[in-house]
Design an enzyme around this catalytic site. Sequence first.
Site, PDB file in Angstrom:
ATOM      1  N   LYS A 229     -20.532 -24.611  10.785  1.00 56.41           N
ATOM      2  CA  LYS A 229     -20.115 -23.262  11.189  1.00 56.41           C
ATOM      3  C   LYS A 229     -18.728 -23.306  11.836  1.00 56.41           C
ATOM      4  O   LYS A 229     -17.874 -22.462  11.555  1.00 56.41           O
ATOM      5  CB  LYS A 229     -21.147 -22.655  12.151  1.00 56.41           C
ATOM      6  CG  LYS A 229     -22.463 -22.300  11.461  1.00 56.41           C
ATOM      7  CD  LYS A 229     -23.597 -21.938  12.430  1.00 56.41           C
ATOM      8  CE  LYS A 229     -24.893 -21.718  11.672  1.00 56.41           C
ATOM      9  NZ  LYS A 229     -26.060 -21.449  12.541  1.00 56.41           N
TER      10      LYS A 229
ATOM     11  N   GLN B  68     -27.957 -21.597  18.545  1.00 57.77           N
ATOM     12  CA  GLN B  68     -28.582 -22.314  17.439  1.00 57.77           C
ATOM     13  C   GLN B  68     -30.065 -22.552  17.742  1.00 57.77           C
ATOM     14  O   GLN B  68     -30.425 -23.014  18.827  1.00 57.77           O
ATOM     15  CB  GLN B  68     -27.845 -23.656  17.206  1.00 57.77           C
ATOM     16  CG  GLN B  68     -28.286 -24.410  15.973  1.00 57.77           C
ATOM     17  CD  GLN B  68     -27.980 -23.686  14.654  1.00 57.77           C
ATOM     18  OE1 GLN B  68     -27.035 -22.916  14.569  1.00 57.77           O
ATOM     19  NE2 GLN B  68     -28.804 -23.920  13.645  1.00 57.77           N
TER      20      GLN B  68
ATOM     21  N   ASP C  97     -25.931 -13.120  14.851  1.00 59.99           N
ATOM     22  CA  ASP C  97     -27.095 -13.647  14.126  1.00 59.99           C
ATOM     23  C   ASP C  97     -28.075 -12.521  13.762  1.00 59.99           C
ATOM     24  O   ASP C  97     -28.959 -12.721  12.926  1.00 59.99           O
ATOM     25  CB  ASP C  97     -27.838 -14.663  14.997  1.00 59.99           C
ATOM     26  CG  ASP C  97     -27.643 -16.095  14.528  1.00 59.99           C
ATOM     27  OD1 ASP C  97     -27.376 -16.301  13.333  1.00 59.99           O
ATOM     28  OD2 ASP C  97     -27.787 -17.003  15.371  1.00 59.99           O
TER      29      ASP C  97
HETATM   30  N1  GUN Z   1     -31.529 -22.185  12.839  1.00 62.58           N
HETATM   31  C1  GUN Z   1     -31.769 -22.153  11.514  1.00 62.58           C
HETATM   32  N2  GUN Z   1     -31.102 -21.135  10.931  1.00 62.58           N
HETATM   33  C2  GUN Z   1     -30.424 -20.510  11.912  1.00 62.58           C
HETATM   34  C3  GUN Z   1     -29.549 -19.390  11.927  1.00 62.58           C
HETATM   35  O1  GUN Z   1     -29.266 -18.729  10.911  1.00 62.58           O
HETATM   36  N3  GUN Z   1     -29.049 -19.049  13.139  1.00 62.58           N
HETATM   37  C4  GUN Z   1     -29.350 -19.736  14.263  1.00 62.58           C
HETATM   38  N4  GUN Z   1     -28.814 -19.327  15.413  1.00 62.58           N
HETATM   39  N5  GUN Z   1     -30.159 -20.779  14.291  1.00 62.58           N
HETATM   40  C5  GUN Z   1     -30.683 -21.164  13.106  1.00 62.58           C
END
Ligand code: GUN
Length: 286
Positions: free
Chosen positions: A51, A95, A118
């Site tokens: 990311k 995350q 998110d």
């Molecule tokens: N863990 C797995 N997929 C995601 C996601 O799309 N966003 C976040 N914040 N954590 C994750």
Amino acid sequence: MTLLDGKSLSAVLERDLTEQIAALVSQGVTPGLAVILVGNNPASCAYVQMKAKACKRVGIYSVTHEMPSKITQDELLSVIEILNNDPNIDGILVQLPLPAHIQTSKVLEAINPKKDVDGFHPFNIGRLSVNVDTFVPATPLGVMNLLQSYDIDVSGKDVVIVGMSNIVGKPLASLMLNAGASVSCCHILTRDVKQYTKNADIVCVAVGKVGLLSADMIKEGAVVIDIGINRLESGVLVGDVDFESVAPKSSFITPVPGGVGPMTIVTLLQNTYKAAMYRLEQRMQV
Ligand code: GUN
């Protein structure tokens, strides 16, 4: 059978976004994303790194806050509070998963919904469910954009989603409903998944189990969306779909890697741009 090439589409979308961001920067707003990583789960570390790199490619300022797994919930909440009030941060992403001693819902609800790139805050989930403009979780929105780019219309179609996580399956069900699909939701307690999948026009699988969807479980010409990511002992990355047997029977199918994964990343970037646009709009109103 046609491959749904998320890698190529995401590259095109990234190029477009880079231009849009440059235009925003020239108006004095550099989109900012704060990523919070708690602990050192290898998969989470890898995602966070991807990311951050993607942000750099398109001109988003990103900062990763790495926290020890022992961090208390209150400490984490106070970091979020600081980021909520940081004028250079448009998007906040925690995350997941978080360590067991932290209540995930408390943390997600502490994020300012206007910075919730998110789309996990109940405010945004609620807005999604009533089909008004909001932040939508990146993976399911990426799936919808991938389908749309191949002119696959979901309206009136029978769609089955296997796997009902808050991150993928549930928001994908909302998006499909909003787009006019008839949606069946399969989950851990579903007695006979095949009974649903074998009649579906579009089958989406997001479970995290190798070989979950086999050729006998779909009808001829189905569209297959593989949202699973599994690493085999050999180190090879595979999805939840038995690609070799399912692909020849499908009309369209996503590969893993190179299907949904890259769409998730670019959609997060688009969401961060959207959050930065709010900042610009607010500045114009003053
Ligand atoms: N863990 C797995 N997929 C995601 C996601 O799309 N966003 C976040 N914040 N954590 C994750």
